[in-house]
Structure formats: C-alpha cells, structure tokens
Design a protein around this motif. Sequence first.
Motif, PDB file in Angstrom:
ATOM      1  N   UNK A  81       3.936  15.358  -2.828  1.00 54.62           N
ATOM      2  CA  UNK A  81       4.061  13.911  -3.032  1.00 54.62           C
ATOM      3  C   UNK A  81       4.507  13.608  -4.462  1.00 54.62           C
ATOM      4  N   UNK A  82       3.890  14.298  -5.436  1.00 52.71           N
ATOM      5  CA  UNK A  82       4.264  14.096  -6.828  1.00 52.71           C
ATOM      6  C   UNK A  82       5.713  14.462  -7.096  1.00 52.71           C
ATOM      7  N   UNK A  83       6.135  15.596  -6.550  1.00 55.08           N
ATOM      8  CA  UNK A  83       7.506  16.069  -6.750  1.00 55.08           C
ATOM      9  C   UNK A  83       8.520  15.098  -6.125  1.00 55.08           C
ATOM     10  N   UNK A  84       8.257  14.661  -4.902  1.00 55.41           N
ATOM     11  CA  UNK A  84       9.160  13.729  -4.230  1.00 55.41           C
ATOM     12  C   UNK A  84       9.203  12.378  -4.944  1.00 55.41           C
ATOM     13  N   UNK A  85       8.055  11.953  -5.485  1.00 57.22           N
ATOM     14  CA  UNK A  85       8.006  10.693  -6.240  1.00 57.22           C
ATOM     15  C   UNK A  85       8.898  10.776  -7.468  1.00 57.22           C
ATOM     16  N   UNK A  86       8.856  11.927  -8.157  1.00 56.14           N
ATOM     17  CA  UNK A  86       9.711  12.130  -9.328  1.00 56.14           C
ATOM     18  C   UNK A  86      11.187  12.083  -8.950  1.00 56.14           C
ATOM     19  N   UNK A 120      10.952   6.290   3.386  1.00 52.97           N
ATOM     20  CA  UNK A 120       9.702   5.838   4.011  1.00 52.97           C
ATOM     21  C   UNK A 120       8.783   7.016   4.350  1.00 52.97           C
ATOM     22  N   UNK A 121       9.366   8.203   4.558  1.00 48.52           N
ATOM     23  CA  UNK A 121       8.561   9.396   4.872  1.00 48.52           C
ATOM     24  C   UNK A 121       7.601   9.737   3.739  1.00 48.52           C
ATOM     25  N   UNK A 122       7.971   9.391   2.501  1.00 50.47           N
ATOM     26  CA  UNK A 122       7.098   9.663   1.361  1.00 50.47           C
ATOM     27  C   UNK A 122       5.821   8.825   1.450  1.00 50.47           C
ATOM     28  N   UNK A 175       0.839  -1.189   0.000  1.00 48.66           N
ATOM     29  CA  UNK A 175       0.000   0.000   0.000  1.00 48.66           C
ATOM     30  C   UNK A 175       0.883   1.251   0.000  1.00 48.66           C
ATOM     31  N   UNK A 176       0.309   2.448  -0.205  1.00 46.36           N
ATOM     32  CA  UNK A 176       1.130   3.662  -0.267  1.00 46.36           C
ATOM     33  C   UNK A 176       1.967   3.931   0.976  1.00 46.36           C
ATOM     34  N   UNK A 177       1.477   3.559   2.152  1.00 43.62           N
ATOM     35  CA  UNK A 177       2.198   3.842   3.392  1.00 43.62           C
ATOM     36  C   UNK A 177       3.521   3.075   3.484  1.00 43.62           C
ATOM     37  N   UNK A 178       3.563   1.889   2.890  1.00 41.31           N
ATOM     38  CA  UNK A 178       4.747   1.037   3.022  1.00 41.31           C
ATOM     39  C   UNK A 178       5.507   0.809   1.717  1.00 41.31           C
ATOM     40  N   UNK A 179       4.926   1.157   0.585  1.00 36.74           N
ATOM     41  CA  UNK A 179       5.532   0.852  -0.719  1.00 36.74           C
ATOM     42  C   UNK A 179       6.856   1.580  -0.948  1.00 36.74           C
TER      43      UNK A 179
END
Length: 469
Positions: free
Chosen positions: A411-416, A91-93, A78-82
């Motif tokens: 979230x989007x920026x950090x994912x990139x 993990x903060x993301x 899930x998003x919390x652990x992926x």
Amino acid sequence: MDSEKNLSKPRNSFTSSIGFVLAAAGSAVGLGNIWRFPYLAAKDGGGIFLFIYLILAVTFGFAMLITEVAIGRKTQESPLTAYKKLNSKWSFLGFFSFIVPFIIYPYYCVIGGWVMKYMFTYLAFLGEVTTEEGFFTGFITSQWQPILYTVIFALCCFIIVYKGVERGIERYSKILMPILFLIVVFIAIYSLTLKHTDADGVTRTGLQGASIYFIPNFKGLTFSKLLYIIVDALGQLFYSLSISMGIMVAYGSYMKKENNLGKSVNQIEIFDTGIAILAGMMIIPAVFAFSGTDGMSAGPGLIFITLPKVFLSLGKFGTFIGLIFFVMVMFAAITSAVSILEAIVSSMIDRLHWSRKKAVLVMSSVAFVISIVVCLGYNKFYFEYNLPNGAVAQILDIFDYVSNNILMPVVGLLTCLLIGWVVKPKTIVDEITRNGEHFARKTLYIIMIKFLCPVLLFVILLASFGIFR
C-alpha cells in the motif's frame, strides 16, 4: 433510506485541531510503541537504533504520514473510496487500504483482550499469579477466557466508534491520551531509580539500562547488521505512525479545511516519537535492572512474561506499578483499535452509504467472528506454519504477517507511485498549503515521495520475504 440519510448529511469532523492531533496520536501510540519499540531498540544496539529511527521518522515517516492525511482531507473520503477520487484507475489501492485494517482489527482485539486480562488480574491485587510458570501460555490456550476478554475489549471499541467522530473518538481521545502520557512519564522516571542485586551478588541499576538504551553500541556493527537495523526501524514506523493502514486517510477526511495540516502532522510525529522513546525508558531500565540484557530480548513476551516478574520483585508497590502499567497499555490498545475500526466503518459509510449505526454493527460483528477464530488458533484450531521470513506461525501470526509485512509495504509503495508519478506531488503540496501555510519541508517531501520512499518500501517488502536472512 440509509443511503439518502448519509448523502444529505455533512461529513463529520473533529471539532478542533488538538482533537484531531490527539485522536491521530492515539491511533499511532499503540501496542507497537509499548513493547515493540523498546524490544527493537535493545536488540539493535540502543542508541544506533534510536538515531536511525529519528532520521527515518522526520523523512520517510513524515512523507508517508502527511501524504495520507492530505489525501483524506483533500478527497473528504475514507480509504476505500479516496484513491478513486484522486485517479479513477487507482481505485484498487483503496481496496488494499481497506483490507489492511480489516485483517488487523480482529487479532488486535484478541491481543487487547490479553492486556485486559492482566489489567483485571492486577486490579484484583493478584498480580503475583501472572508470574507463575505457564500463566500466560495457559491463559491464551484456554478455550473460553480469551474469547471473554476479547468480547469486553471489542465492546469498548464498539461503543466509542458507535458514538461517532466528535462524541466518541475525539471526546475519548482527549481524556485517554493525557492520562496515558502522564502514566508513561511516571513509570519512565520511576524505572530509572530501580536497583537490584541478583543471587550472584551482581548489582544492576535502571540508569545502567538507560545507558544501553541511549548510547550507541558500535561493537560488531557490520553493513549487514546495519541493514537489518534500518529495516527494523522502517518496519517500526508503520506501527508507530499508523501509516498504510487507511487510518490516517480516514482521520484526515475528518480534519477541517481551515486547520494547519503541516503543523498538525508535526505534532503527531512529536507526540508519537516522544511516547515511543519514553516507552523504552519505561521498560528497558527496569528489565535490565532485574534481568540483565537477557531479559531485554523477550520480544512480544516482554509485557506479558518478563515485566510481571519485575513488578513482583518490587513487593506490594510493584502490584500498584503493574496495575497502572497495564491500565496505560489498555488505553494505548483501545485508542489504536478504535482508529482501526473507524477506518473500516468509514469505508462502509462512504462506499455503501450505510448509516454509522449499521456500519459499526455489521463490521464489528464480522470482525468478532474472525476474532473468535484467532482465539481458537491457540487451542482448537492450532497448527504451525513456516513463514517466508523464517518465523513459525499460527493464525494470529499469519494475519499479522500478511497485513504488516506484505500488504502495508505494498500500500505504501503504490501510494508513492500514485502521488509521486501519476497525480504528482503538487496535489499534496497544494492541499498542505491551501490556507497560505509555508511548507518548510517541501523539497524534502518531493524527493522522498518520488524516489527514496519507494526504494525503502521495496527493501521492507524484500525483507518480509526473507531476502536478507
């Protein structure tokens, strides 16, 4: 015991590729598509907005959407652990990805309750009362009615998520999404046939409204205004594709490894963009025919204040049109709310090893308490606060601003940054092509995720703080 049970069970999954696509599309096709897309299209020059939106959808939107789905399927989390599974230092993301749906779900249930109130009103053949002066304001500022309808809406979402992935989310998506699509097509076609003559003798038609919607209007277009349109289109993509909400990571984790990931994401894009465009065809021509261009700038009040007046002007048949319209909006709201709740529930199941029963009960209860606070924000807890973007807000608006204008771009920026520069785009590309599939947009994807998406997301973040005002 919950922990042991959960660890011994294989992960739930969608039974078919079409099940995943319809569930993900159901998440994407929500209230943002029904009222926000038509409103922005009308405000931002019709065809100009559509053209920019489509370009961004196949570049920015595609890159962000396929990244999140691939993260979910690769990690099976899930998003919390992926994100922690991709890189332990990030993990903060996952925490940010969990907080976004946790903030959104309570106030989304409140708005869903508003839609349910209108649907029941039309179901009782009392659609005309929704056009009375102050009806909408009177309803949301009353103390108990909004809470009651929020309870009913939240209960529908609870039941679907409680039943699980296959028996709940997938099964209901397969029923609701085709019906929603047929209703949207029917109203869109009917909207084009409308014709109205006002008190001044001016006749307007639905086809004229459609021309405003589809034909670009370059009059008065400046670089500054073009920048605003791009920011609006980018912001709409967050709503339309459910990106940076943790939802697509959760749904991706339920996708079978043998399914064609790239093809499925393309289908979600097509379905979602098609519904968004049809929503514009459904609303803009009708509103223009009866209210002119002034009526098209109603914003959030479009479906609760402006459209009921259009339905009233159509006589008895208008009550029927109003009913199926609000049934359609209800379906869209439920499918989206279910996906938001699932992102929260799946995170609790994976992180705390709760059973689905416990996760749904606890998180739904917490969210409901917050929903009551949001409802009371229009009466008992009412106050006004000036947001950095210039809007005057109360509780619901503040929740919406924090989640959509700040956290989602972050979230989007950090994912990139994580995918583009830390674990590298090859991580996602390998997941997309794991079964030998050809990734036609591979080069575009790498350029977008490493360079262009971060820049665009940073622009959205600046705009949310009123930098471009």
